[in-house]
Enzyme design. Structure first.
Site, PDB file in Angstrom:
ATOM      1  N   GLN A  53       0.829  -1.201   0.000  1.00  0.00           N
ATOM      2  CA  GLN A  53       0.000   0.000   0.000  1.00  0.00           C
ATOM      3  C   GLN A  53       0.867   1.255   0.000  1.00  0.00           C
ATOM      4  O   GLN A  53       0.349   2.364  -0.158  1.00  0.00           O
ATOM      5  CB  GLN A  53      -0.898   0.010   1.237  1.00  0.00           C
ATOM      6  CG  GLN A  53      -1.896  -1.137   1.294  1.00  0.00           C
ATOM      7  CD  GLN A  53      -2.627  -1.190   2.616  1.00  0.00           C
ATOM      8  OE1 GLN A  53      -2.139  -1.756   3.580  1.00  0.00           O
ATOM      9  NE2 GLN A  53      -3.800  -0.586   2.667  1.00  0.00           N
ATOM     10  N   HIS A 101      -1.342   1.326  -4.599  1.00  0.00           N
ATOM     11  CA  HIS A 101      -1.773   2.720  -4.413  1.00  0.00           C
ATOM     12  C   HIS A 101      -0.914   3.712  -5.178  1.00  0.00           C
ATOM     13  O   HIS A 101      -0.961   4.912  -4.913  1.00  0.00           O
ATOM     14  CB  HIS A 101      -1.800   3.073  -2.920  1.00  0.00           C
ATOM     15  CG  HIS A 101      -2.898   2.386  -2.174  1.00  0.00           C
ATOM     16  ND1 HIS A 101      -2.888   2.226  -0.803  1.00  0.00           N
ATOM     17  CD2 HIS A 101      -4.040   1.801  -2.617  1.00  0.00           C
ATOM     18  CE1 HIS A 101      -3.986   1.573  -0.440  1.00  0.00           C
ATOM     19  NE2 HIS A 101      -4.688   1.309  -1.519  1.00  0.00           N
ATOM     20  N   CYS A 130      -0.328  10.854 -16.567  1.00  0.00           N
ATOM     21  CA  CYS A 130      -1.022  11.841 -17.384  1.00  0.00           C
ATOM     22  C   CYS A 130      -2.523  11.644 -17.239  1.00  0.00           C
ATOM     23  O   CYS A 130      -3.055  10.579 -17.556  1.00  0.00           O
ATOM     24  CB  CYS A 130      -0.610  11.720 -18.849  1.00  0.00           C
ATOM     25  SG  CYS A 130      -1.459  12.942 -19.902  1.00  0.00           S
ATOM     26  N   CYS A 136       2.832  16.344 -20.637  1.00  0.00           N
ATOM     27  CA  CYS A 136       3.072  14.928 -20.888  1.00  0.00           C
ATOM     28  C   CYS A 136       3.837  14.766 -22.196  1.00  0.00           C
ATOM     29  O   CYS A 136       3.409  15.273 -23.238  1.00  0.00           O
ATOM     30  CB  CYS A 136       1.741  14.170 -20.960  1.00  0.00           C
ATOM     31  SG  CYS A 136       1.875  12.463 -21.519  1.00  0.00           S
ATOM     32  N   ASN A 187       2.563  -6.727  13.286  1.00  0.00           N
ATOM     33  CA  ASN A 187       2.222  -5.316  13.474  1.00  0.00           C
ATOM     34  C   ASN A 187       2.754  -4.824  14.811  1.00  0.00           C
ATOM     35  O   ASN A 187       2.941  -5.611  15.749  1.00  0.00           O
ATOM     36  CB  ASN A 187       0.701  -5.128  13.443  1.00  0.00           C
ATOM     37  CG  ASN A 187       0.261  -3.982  12.549  1.00  0.00           C
ATOM     38  OD1 ASN A 187       1.075  -3.152  12.143  1.00  0.00           O
ATOM     39  ND2 ASN A 187      -1.015  -3.929  12.239  1.00  0.00           N
ATOM     40  N   LEU A 188       2.965  -3.526  14.889  1.00  0.00           N
ATOM     41  CA  LEU A 188       3.405  -2.938  16.149  1.00  0.00           C
ATOM     42  C   LEU A 188       2.301  -3.038  17.196  1.00  0.00           C
ATOM     43  O   LEU A 188       2.560  -3.312  18.374  1.00  0.00           O
ATOM     44  CB  LEU A 188       3.809  -1.481  15.923  1.00  0.00           C
ATOM     45  CG  LEU A 188       4.668  -0.810  16.984  1.00  0.00           C
ATOM     46  CD1 LEU A 188       5.974  -1.575  17.203  1.00  0.00           C
ATOM     47  CD2 LEU A 188       4.961   0.631  16.585  1.00  0.00           C
TER      48      LEU A 188
END
Length: 233
Positions: A92, A110, A118, A137, A202-203
């Site tokens: 992510q 993401h 563009c 672009c 995970n923390l």
């Protein structure tokens, strides 16, 4: 543990890069680096105040030069290089720390800070410098380049490939995610439905901790290398 699994999917979130010095966008007060989400990460915000949105991501892009991959990124890159079965790292995060560590089997769902998109022709190009509004672009000649970031309300990238990998996985691991942002937050439920073992590193417990068979709490820089050692035997 290695012999138990063939297909592995790993989801990473902001927590894996926090130890490298990249602050998670969303703080405890709900702000992203001092800004409301709706002011910097929606299509409406880009239309309303392109200068603010472009500057916000210019600052995030510049920050990348001051940080380096940590042991968690490096461990996943080592797993990527050595794992004989199927493996996909879905991140992510919009930083480039997985790539700099050496990961190859990777999807940025993401978007990426070091990419410009563009809005006219849809072409994405590598971009490492500032990106002022109105940048032209090179593909179509329109002054419509924007940060290649999936804003709220937009469809994440490569969802078909991610969904197929999650359905095929026999091990699904989530690392450093809040468990609150969909569709990524729903991957664990899909993985469990199709029979995968599910694990969270995970923390602190995430919003989706109840869906994981196993939760290991602590810094990613400690937990991820430990897991990789277990997987590689």
């Amino acid at each position: 543990m290695k012999q138990l699994f063939t297909n592995v999917v790993i989801l990473t979130g902001a927590g894996i890069s926090a130890e490298s010095g990249l602050a998670t966008f969303r703080g405890p007060d709900g702000l992203w680096e001092g800004h409301r989400v709706e002011d910097v990460c929606t299509p409406e915000a880009l239309a309303r105040n392109p200068a603010l949105v472009h500057h916000f991501y210019d600052e995030r892009r510049a920050k990348l030069a001051t940080v380096s991959p940590n042991p968690a990124h490096k461990a996943l890159a080592a797993l990527d290089a050595a794992w004989p079965g199927e493996l996909l790292i879905v991140t992510q995060n919009v930083d480039d720390l997985h790539e700099r560590a050496g990961a190859k089997r990777l999807i940025h769902m993401h978007g990426e800070l070091q990419s410009a998109l563009c809005a006219a022709c849809g072409k994405a190009v590598p971009w490492t410098q500032a990106l002022p509004p109105g940048t032209v672009c090179a593909g179509c000649g329109q002054p419509r380049l924007r940060p290649d970031i999936v804003f709220f309300g937009e469809m994440p990238y490569q969802m078909d490939a991610i969904d197929e990998a999650v359905r095929r996985a026999d091990l699904f691991v989530s690392i450093g995610t809040s468990g609150a942002v969909y569709p990524a937050a729903g991957f664990v439920q899909t993985a469990r439905h199709f029979g995968a073992r599910t694990m969270e590193l995970n923390l602190d417990p995430s919003a989706g901790s109840i869906y994981f068979e196993e939760s290991r709490l602590g810094p990613a820089s400690h937990l991820v290398p430990q897991l990789v050692r277990e997987l590689l035997g």
